[in-house]
Design an enzyme around this catalytic site. Structure first.
Site, short mmCIF file in Angstrom:
data_model
loop_
_atom_site.label_atom_id
_atom_site.label_comp_id
_atom_site.label_asym_id
_atom_site.label_seq_id
_atom_site.Cartn_x
_atom_site.Cartn_y
_atom_site.Cartn_z
N ARG A 1 0.06 5.83 -6.56
CA ARG A 1 -1.35 6.01 -6.92
C ARG A 1 -1.94 4.78 -7.62
O ARG A 1 -3.02 4.32 -7.26
CB ARG A 1 -1.54 7.26 -7.80
CG ARG A 1 -1.47 8.56 -7.02
CD ARG A 1 -1.57 9.75 -7.95
NE ARG A 1 -0.55 9.66 -9.01
CZ ARG A 1 -0.53 10.43 -10.08
NH1 ARG A 1 -1.49 11.33 -10.29
NH2 ARG A 1 0.42 10.30 -10.97
N ASN B 1 -2.30 13.17 -6.89
CA ASN B 1 -1.11 13.84 -6.37
C ASN B 1 -1.47 15.25 -5.98
O ASN B 1 -2.33 15.87 -6.59
CB ASN B 1 -0.03 13.92 -7.46
CG ASN B 1 0.73 12.62 -7.61
OD1 ASN B 1 0.70 11.77 -6.74
ND2 ASN B 1 1.39 12.48 -8.74
#
Ligand SMILES: [Zn+2]
Ligand SMILES: [Zn+2]
Length: 776
Positions: free
Chosen positions: A21, A39
């Site tokens: 990320r 997520n």
């Protein structure tokens, strides 16, 4: 709006807990794009990105194709959507909804950057034993669930301090920006030293103190990533012997942790591949040939030609090792007898305090027990013997798509169940032999965990079990299978072969496969263990095997291989000959019941007994015959001792090869081999006899395969599996024989060939049956 593009992207693979990320965020920022990344519950990552078309496509390319290690993108699902006018790009809170299912990250060994910080007196993490970053550190072992966020890991007990929080929020900090597991000496877990009675030893530097104690000859329990270790000097005979006495483990080898590759080079012969494995983020124990003059005590791995060595995988281990005078130490799993390794303080206090003098403990909870992985070399290639830390629970992709979710129960020996969906098989870590309540509880814990994380619906799944009527894993599967009414059973050795087929993604429809194994319940009720199988889709036929020898068929045959040796020798010398041979060669001491037990064996065999084609039993028998091992101490130990005793041996032309008879089933008969071993027993070295026997057995098995392949339209590749498929000498014999026939033996890469990988083959069985429409 012209030129504007918005994409909704789902990325699966190894993308949580690996800095993915933050990487996506950086790329988006650098391209001036807006949207979010987060997520998702299946442990995939969801991205929304919008901006100029060219920039967005560039973003997609970099996110899909250029991700930094250890992240791995396996699939990218892209949907063009209408821009909603995001102004900025942000990392959003995780969502718990599941779209794609993605991989739970395994535990990673400490990276070079983190180690550098720990060794730098100017760094605020100087000497911090639990340092980690976005690229490294524990993952699976500390996860309560997915998605991988700090609040679902054991790090939730350690709120970030202001300095760590600043690093966490700093987009420019590539290693700690949005890294979930980070900590520092101010806010992170602490390490303490305790006596065996769990009284704290108040010292400023518990790690250095523990090292001092080890140097003085004390035995210290060390809490690591996936469980407790027991550490002590590896160079001192007295200390190692004392550990063996306390652990009640007379000969099973201990692993040795070494500070670095340079130290390892003094202990073992390092190959390029060996070094690569030792240094890999998985940091497995690697079995390598002992070096002449190695400073390691012979009691660490008595009778073995190989030593199991591994490198430190946390700063704690590194600091401990660097303070020991040797630079290496015994680091064996912290368990007693057959029980699972301890991974919490309760277990350590009640069980390990009988074995250790002190404990070196950190206060981060170990959520999931993960044992060290073990790798060896067979015919020049690395093979997993135990798949634990670093490898599990990564999934394995198979070359077919499953229609239904599958739960595979594996087998009882190296138990490791699996869940499977789409083309993915998630194999649990090595759990251990299902012999006691603790191990069975662990088995259920990880099975439930995987079913939960991967949203396997119990009432929809197909459950697949081994045919063995007495397997615990089987009864668990049959019980769970009531939910869906779908239980499939598959023969043990068929599953072994299919495991390799799946692991290597072989797509031939028809092939000859080979199982080289100890024990498996055969279709004819006999004990199978060396089978040549002709496989056509989901149909199979056993076309070759070792000749059956009649044994009593009880577990004592495995425990005391002299019983099976007696069975083999009856053919050669009759019952009286066996009695005399056992007396003369002092073999009665290999049977706890002595002469009486021998009579029981002879009597049972006379009355018919059970047939077995087990290669493990044959190797065990030869081990007893050559005086290498008299009884089994741990799984496969007589055969392992035989292989180790043959290290560096020569091939003797006067040792007879087994005969291969072609009939309805091709048979490998070892009688002539055993007869010649008897003749040469006193005149040739054990090393040469052990080597020749194993190699010739391999050659004969290879011939049986070649005969079986003739007249059948099969491919060139011969997938093999089973516990004995790791034997370097037997495998070399098979490989040499096959290569002269233009055939090639194939072993697995991602899973162990032993029962630790069998669940993969069970899943594949279901996949093949589905393809045929043969499934209920
Ligand atoms: Zn790191
Ligand atoms: Zn901190």
């Amino acid at each position: 709006m012209p030129g504007l593009l918005a994409l909704h992207i789902l990325v699966s693979g190894l993308v949580q807990g690996v800095g993915f990320r933050p990487y996506v965020h950086l790329v988006a920022k650098s391209l001036g794009l807006a949207g979010f990344v987060r997520n998702s519950g299946g442990s995939e990552v969801e991205i929304w990105v919008e901006g100029g078309e060219e920039k967005v496509l560039e973003f997609l390319r970099r996110v899909a194709l250029e991700v930094p290690e250890p992240a791995e993108v396996e699939s990218v699902h892209v949907e063009v959507v209408s821009p909603v006018g995001y102004r900025d790009f942000t990392i959003e809170r995780s969502s718990s909804s599941v779209r794609l299912r993605s991989m739970i990250p395994p535990d990673f060994g400490i990276c070079d950057d983190c180690l550098r910080e720990v060794l730098d007196p100017g760094d605020r993490r100087y000497l911090y034993p639990l340092n980690s970053c976005v690229w490294c550190g524990p993952r699976y072992s500390m996860m309560y669930g997915v998605p991988y966020d700090r609040e679902r890991t054991a790090m939730r007990d350690f709120p970030l301090c202001s300095e760590c929080l600043a690093e966490y929020g700093d987009l420019g900090n590539r290693r700690r920006y949005h890294a979930q597991g980070i900590s520092c000496p101010r806010c992170g877990p602490r390490v303490r030293l305790y006596t065996r009675d769990w009284e704290e030893v108040g010292v400023a530097d518990p790690v250095s103190e523990a090292a001092k104690l080890i140097d003085e000859g004390y035995i210290v329990g060390v809490k690591g990533v996936g469980g407790y270790h027991i550490a002590c000097l590896a160079s001192d005979d007295g200390v190692v012997a004392e550990l063996r006495r306390r652990k009640r483990r007379p000969t099973k080898p201990f692993a040795v942790m070494v500070l670095n590759v340079e130290v390892a080079g003094r202990l073992v012969e390092l190959s390029e591949e060996g070094v690569r494995l030792l240094r890999s983020p998985q940091r497995p124990i690697v079995l390598l040939p002992k070096r002449e003059g190695s400073p390691v005590s012979r009691y660490v791995s008595p009778g073995m030609s190989h030593e199991g060595v591994f490198l430190p995988y946390t700063a704690l281990h590194y600091l401990l090792l660097s303070r020991l005078r040797d630079g290496f130490a015994v680091m064996t799993s912290g368990n007693v007898s057959d029980e699972p390794m301890c991974y919490d303080e309760d277990c350590a206090r009640t069980k390990l305090s009988r074995v250790v003098d002190f404990f070196l403990v950190h206060d981060r909870v170990i959520v999931n027990r993960v044992d060290d992985s073990v790798v060896r070399f067979t015919a020049g290639r690395p093979l997993l013997l135990r798949r634990g830390r670093g490898y599990a629970p990564r999934w394995v992709r198979i070359p077919v798509k499953l229609e239904r979710e599958v739960v595979a129960l594996g087998a009882d020996m190296h138990s490791a169940p699996a869940v499977a969906f789409e083309d993915k098989v998630v194999l649990a870590q090595y759990i251990g032999e299902l012999v006691n309540g603790d191990t069975v509880a662990e088995f259920l814990k990880y099975l439930n965990l995987l079913m939960g994380v991967y949203s396997v619906r119990p009432e929809e799944a197909v459950y697949v079990v081994d045919k063995h009527p007495r397997y615990v894993s089987r009864s668990v599967g049959v019980e769970l299978g009531r939910a869906s009414g779908r239980v499939e059973e598959v023969q043990h050795h068929v599953a072994h072969v299919l495991s390799t087929v799946a692991d290597r993604r072989l797509t031939e429809e028809r092939f000859i496969g080979l199982a080289m194994d100890g024990v498996g319940y055969g279709d004819d009720g006999a004990i199978w263990g060396c089978e040549v199988l002709y496989v056509d889709g989901a149909r199979y036929e056993r076309v070759g095997r070792l000749s059956y020898v009649t044994v009593t068929g009880t577990d004592r045959d495995v425990e005391y291989p002299a019983r099976v040796l007696a069975s083999y020798l009856i053919r050669l010398m009759g019952e009286d000959g066996v009695r005399e041979f056992f007396r003369k060669r002092g073999l009665l001491k290999a049977l706890p019941g002595g002469e009486f037990e021998l009579e029981v064996v002879l009597g049972r065999v006379r009355r018919g007994g059970t047939g077995t084609s087990s290669l493990g039993r044959l190797l065990d028998s030869i081990s007893v015959l050559l005086g290498v091992a008299l009884r089994r101490e741990y799984e496969g130990s007589p055969a392992i001792a035989l292989e180790e005793a043959a290290f560096g041996g020569r091939l003797l032309a006067e040792v007879e090869q087994p005969v291969v008879r072609v009939g309805e089933v091709v048979e490998v008969d070892s009688t002539p081999l055993l007869a010649s071993l008897l003749e040469l027993l006193d005149t040739r070295s054990t090393k040469d006899l052990a080597y020749s026997a194993q190699y010739y057995i391999g050659r004969a098995i290879g011939r049986a395969i070649a005969y079986s392949a003739r007249g059948r339209r099969v491919g060139r590749l011969v997938p093999a599996g089973g516990g004995a498929a790791v034997n370097d000498i037997v495998v070399r014999g098979v490989v040499d024989e096959l290569s002269s026939e233009g055939l090639e033996l194939v072993l697995p890469r991602e899973v162990p060939p032993n029962d630790g990988g069998i669940a993969l083959g069970q899943v594949y069985w279901v996949a093949l049956r589905e393809e045929l429409g043969a499934l209920r």
